[in-house]
Design an enzyme around this catalytic site. Structure first.
Site, PDB file in Angstrom:
ATOM      1  N   ASP A  45      13.590  51.307  40.321  1.00 37.59           N
ATOM      2  CA  ASP A  45      13.121  51.601  41.683  1.00 37.59           C
ATOM      3  C   ASP A  45      13.066  53.114  41.902  1.00 37.59           C
ATOM      4  O   ASP A  45      12.637  53.575  42.962  1.00 37.59           O
ATOM      5  CB  ASP A  45      13.968  50.881  42.741  1.00 37.59           C
ATOM      6  CG  ASP A  45      15.434  51.284  42.723  1.00 37.59           C
ATOM      7  OD1 ASP A  45      15.841  52.026  41.812  1.00 37.59           O
ATOM      8  OD2 ASP A  45      16.167  50.863  43.641  1.00 37.59           O
ATOM      9  N   ASP A  84      13.786  46.443  38.373  1.00 40.16           N
ATOM     10  CA  ASP A  84      14.845  46.709  39.354  1.00 40.16           C
ATOM     11  C   ASP A  84      14.631  45.874  40.611  1.00 40.16           C
ATOM     12  O   ASP A  84      13.506  45.800  41.123  1.00 40.16           O
ATOM     13  CB  ASP A  84      14.759  48.185  39.775  1.00 40.16           C
ATOM     14  CG  ASP A  84      16.059  48.923  39.554  1.00 40.16           C
ATOM     15  OD1 ASP A  84      17.102  48.276  39.394  1.00 40.16           O
ATOM     16  OD2 ASP A  84      16.008  50.166  39.533  1.00 40.16           O
ATOM     17  N   GLU A 183      26.218  54.669  35.665  1.00 40.52           N
ATOM     18  CA  GLU A 183      25.530  55.892  36.112  1.00 40.52           C
ATOM     19  C   GLU A 183      26.517  56.869  36.761  1.00 40.52           C
ATOM     20  O   GLU A 183      27.327  56.485  37.624  1.00 40.52           O
ATOM     21  CB  GLU A 183      24.419  55.543  37.114  1.00 40.52           C
ATOM     22  CG  GLU A 183      23.726  56.802  37.651  1.00 40.52           C
ATOM     23  CD  GLU A 183      22.400  56.564  38.337  1.00 40.52           C
ATOM     24  OE1 GLU A 183      21.918  55.419  38.384  1.00 40.52           O
ATOM     25  OE2 GLU A 183      21.831  57.571  38.827  1.00 40.52           O
TER      26      GLU A 183
HETATM   27  O1  KIV Z   1      15.800  53.235  39.116  1.00 34.64           O
HETATM   28  C1  KIV Z   1      16.103  53.663  37.984  1.00 34.64           C
HETATM   29  O2  KIV Z   1      15.308  54.312  37.297  1.00 34.64           O
HETATM   30  C2  KIV Z   1      17.441  53.377  37.496  1.00 34.64           C
HETATM   31  C3  KIV Z   1      17.895  54.035  36.236  1.00 34.64           C
HETATM   32  C4  KIV Z   1      17.978  55.490  36.385  1.00 34.64           C
HETATM   33  C5  KIV Z   1      19.123  53.448  35.694  1.00 34.64           C
HETATM   34  O3  KIV Z   1      18.154  52.627  38.100  1.00 34.64           O
END
Ligand code: KIV
Length: 264
Positions: A45, A84, A183
């Site tokens: 996301d 996501d 993260e």
């Molecule tokens: O939204 C995203 O790109 C992420 C990654 C950085 C893990 O959640």
């Protein structure tokens, strides 16, 4: 090229093979990642920030995630594509979470979904897994919690926070997730979590001891914006694209393009 599936990713941990993951949001980029042998593509996301220009990931909708996910899955032959789940697509109820995860699979072609949160999200992770949709967890600096966290700050720096993150990681694994993003947490803590879990950990700003690493593609390619400390820049596409655009602009202004070879 062999199609990569969820069990292949789990096996990489037991075989001690590091897992390189990158984000992608478009067919053009996904095609390059897939044919370069990147085993896992995350349609993050983060698309909302790096592609749409939102200040956070919070405004991203399920429809936007389906659009990006479908563009990526249409380009992939080999890579496992994870989509996501955007903010408020899984927080209201377990039923809504399963329905939205299902849309990312049915309409976007995702092969797994990612959900932010630990203990609090265990029921959602369990229910989505029960619907036969593999789930990747995500703990630590979870960008959808930016308002509660008070910014994008490293998590797990003191003993209490570190213990809470270990509980979160265990809850995600016990709920049935097949992997977990760590993260923005100290490298040593990420290493401890990695050795405690049997599922692969994928780090971002979490040091070298994770089973894999993920970066936002635009960041590592130098495509605009500021580069956080944990990002290594592998290219400066901003510069490369700017110089191509300036050359095109000059050619058109000077009547050099199109030339004879570009005419019918
Ligand atoms: O939204 C995203 O790109 C992420 C990654 C950085 C893990 O959640």
């Amino acid at each position: 090229m062999k199609k990569i599936r969820v069990p292949d990713i789990i096996k990489m941990k037991s075989e001690k093979v590091k897992i390189p993951v990158l984000t992608a949001y478009s067919r053009a980029m996904a095609r390059i990642l897939d044919s370069s042998g990147i085993p896992v593509i995350l349609v993050g996301d983060s698309a909302g920030m790096v592609e749409a220009g939102y200040p956070t990931t919070l405004p991203v909708t399920v429809e936007e995630m389906i659009y990006h996910t479908a563009a990526v899955t249409r380009a992939c032959v080999s890579a496992l594509v994870i989509s996501d789940m955007p903010f408020m697509s899984y927080q209201v109820s377990v039923e809504e979470a399963v329905r939205n995860a299902g849309r990312l699979v049915k309409e976007g072609g995702a092969e797994a979904v990612k959900v932010e949160g630990g203990v609090k999200r265990a029921q959602v992770i369990k229910a989505v897994c029960n619907a036969e949709i593999p789930v990747m967890g995500h703990i630590g600096l979870t960008p959808q919690s930016v308002n509660r966290l008070g910014g994008y700050r490293v998590q797990g720096k003191d003993k209490l926070e570190a213990e809470r993150l270990i509980c979160d990681a265990r809850a995600v694994e016990e709920a049935g997730a097949f992997s977990i993003v760590l993260e923005g947490i100290p490298a040593e803590l990420a290493g401890s979590i990695t050795s405690l879990l049997s599922i692969p950990t994928i780090g971002i700003g979490a040091g070298p001891h994770c089973d894999g690493q993920v970066l936002v593609l635009n960041d590592m390619l130098g495509l605009g914006g500021i580069t956080p400390r944990f990002v290594k820049r592998y290219a400066n596409l901003d510069e490369a694209i700017r110089s191509a655009v300036l050359e095109y602009k000059k050619d058109v202004e000077q009547g050099k393009f199109p030339s004879r070879e570009h005419c019918y």
